[in-house]
Design a protein around this motif. Structure first.
Motif, PDB file in Angstrom:
ATOM      1  N   GLU A 139       0.759  -1.243   0.063  1.00  0.00           N
ATOM      2  CA  GLU A 139       0.116  -0.133   0.569  1.00  0.00           C
ATOM      3  C   GLU A 139       1.119   1.305  -0.063  1.00  0.00           C
ATOM      4  N   LEU A 140       0.345   2.213  -0.243  1.00  0.00           N
ATOM      5  CA  LEU A 140       1.201   3.192  -1.042  1.00  0.00           C
ATOM      6  C   LEU A 140       0.215   4.559  -0.148  1.00  0.00           C
ATOM      7  N   ILE A 170       4.548   2.290   2.804  1.00  0.00           N
ATOM      8  CA  ILE A 170       5.244   2.728   2.531  1.00  0.00           C
ATOM      9  C   ILE A 170       4.896   4.398   1.968  1.00  0.00           C
ATOM     10  N   ASP A 171       5.438   4.138   2.846  1.00  0.00           N
ATOM     11  CA  ASP A 171       4.621   6.554   3.238  1.00  0.00           C
ATOM     12  C   ASP A 171       6.359   7.041   2.810  1.00  0.00           C
ATOM     13  N   CYS A 172       6.108   7.899   1.528  1.00  0.00           N
ATOM     14  CA  CYS A 172       6.864   8.339   0.859  1.00  0.00           C
ATOM     15  C   CYS A 172       6.891  10.442   1.294  1.00  0.00           C
ATOM     16  N   VAL A 219       9.134   2.656   5.541  1.00  0.00           N
ATOM     17  CA  VAL A 219       8.425   1.627   4.915  1.00  0.00           C
ATOM     18  C   VAL A 219       8.003   0.924   6.058  1.00  0.00           C
ATOM     19  N   LEU A 220       6.419   0.823   6.924  1.00  0.00           N
ATOM     20  CA  LEU A 220       6.204  -0.221   7.497  1.00  0.00           C
ATOM     21  C   LEU A 220       5.678  -1.215   7.616  1.00  0.00           C
ATOM     22  N   VAL A 238       9.767  -0.747  11.388  1.00  0.00           N
ATOM     23  CA  VAL A 238       9.755   0.718  10.389  1.00  0.00           C
ATOM     24  C   VAL A 238      10.620  -0.096  10.111  1.00  0.00           C
ATOM     25  N   VAL A 239      10.794   0.362   8.603  1.00  0.00           N
ATOM     26  CA  VAL A 239      11.831   0.541   7.860  1.00  0.00           C
ATOM     27  C   VAL A 239      12.327   1.689   6.956  1.00  0.00           C
TER      28      VAL A 239
END
Length: 203
Positions: free
Chosen positions: A128-129, A157-159, A164-165, A175-176
């Motif tokens: 999911e973005l 993916i939190d841009c 990235v969770l 969390v990366v």
């Protein structure tokens, strides 16, 4: 639902509650009638509407689907699906991830012709973005729904925060950060170049 609704994007509600809730067949017909909008159905029966994406998110969606597709071509197993694919899940919902992968084993459980409509499987892996039109908490709740329905691995993916969770069955959320992320489990060997995704969110 005797008459199908035609939904105008200029007056788009985010959630539509119908009484009685739409059946599986009615929901598929509603999606066909409103192909300008991506529709999802919650486990409670509400219809959730997502307007067309902006340029940043559309570019980001294409990039993650491309990298996932390239990995799958190299591995030669299963199928990759884009953001327009709806999956009928065990809890009664019909959800669409921004990109997903289903293994051959899961696909073989489907009867012949089942992929013509919304398949009754939960993908092994989903991405999911986060877009500007999505509340981050709503996406986190959706990721938990994917896991509860059988997804083995999910990436949110939190841009905007460049992170990235990671969601897994029976694991706490991880969390990366950084410019790449490596898959495991159902997508062992997948490496996504996040730097290319971050670039999609720049003018």
């Amino acid at each position: 639902m005797a008459t199908l609704l035609r939904i105008g994007t200029e007056t788009l509600p985010r959630v539509l509650v119908l009484d009685p809730p739409v059946t599986d067949a009615e929901f598929e017909a509603l999606c066909r009638e409103n192909d300008n909008v991506r529709l999802e159905r919650t486990k409670e029966g509400a219809v959730r509407m997502n307007p067309p994406t902006g340029g940043w998110t559309g570019s980001g969606n294409q990039e993650i689907a491309r990298q996932l597709g390239n990995w799958n071509v190299a591995k030669g197993r299963g199928r990759v699906f884009d953001s327009s694919t709806g999956f009928r899940l065990p809890d009664g919902s019909t959800l669409s991830p921004d990109a997903s992968y289903a293994s051959e084993e899961r696909l073989h459980s489907l009867p012949k012709g089942a992929l013509r409509g919304f398949p009754r499987i939960c993908p092994d892996f989903v991405i999911e973005l986060h877009s500007e039109s999505d509340a981050l908490q709503d996406l986190k709740d959706k990721m938990n729904d994917w896991i509860a329905n059988g997804t083995q691995l999910g990436w949110l993916i939190d841009c905007y925060e460049r992170q990235v969770l990671i969601y897994r069955t029976d694991h706490a959320t991880e969390v990366v950060t950084g410019n790449q992320i490596a898959g495991d489990g159902p997508v062992e060997g997948l490496v996504v170049d996040l730097a290319r995704v971050w670039k999609c969110y720049q003018d």
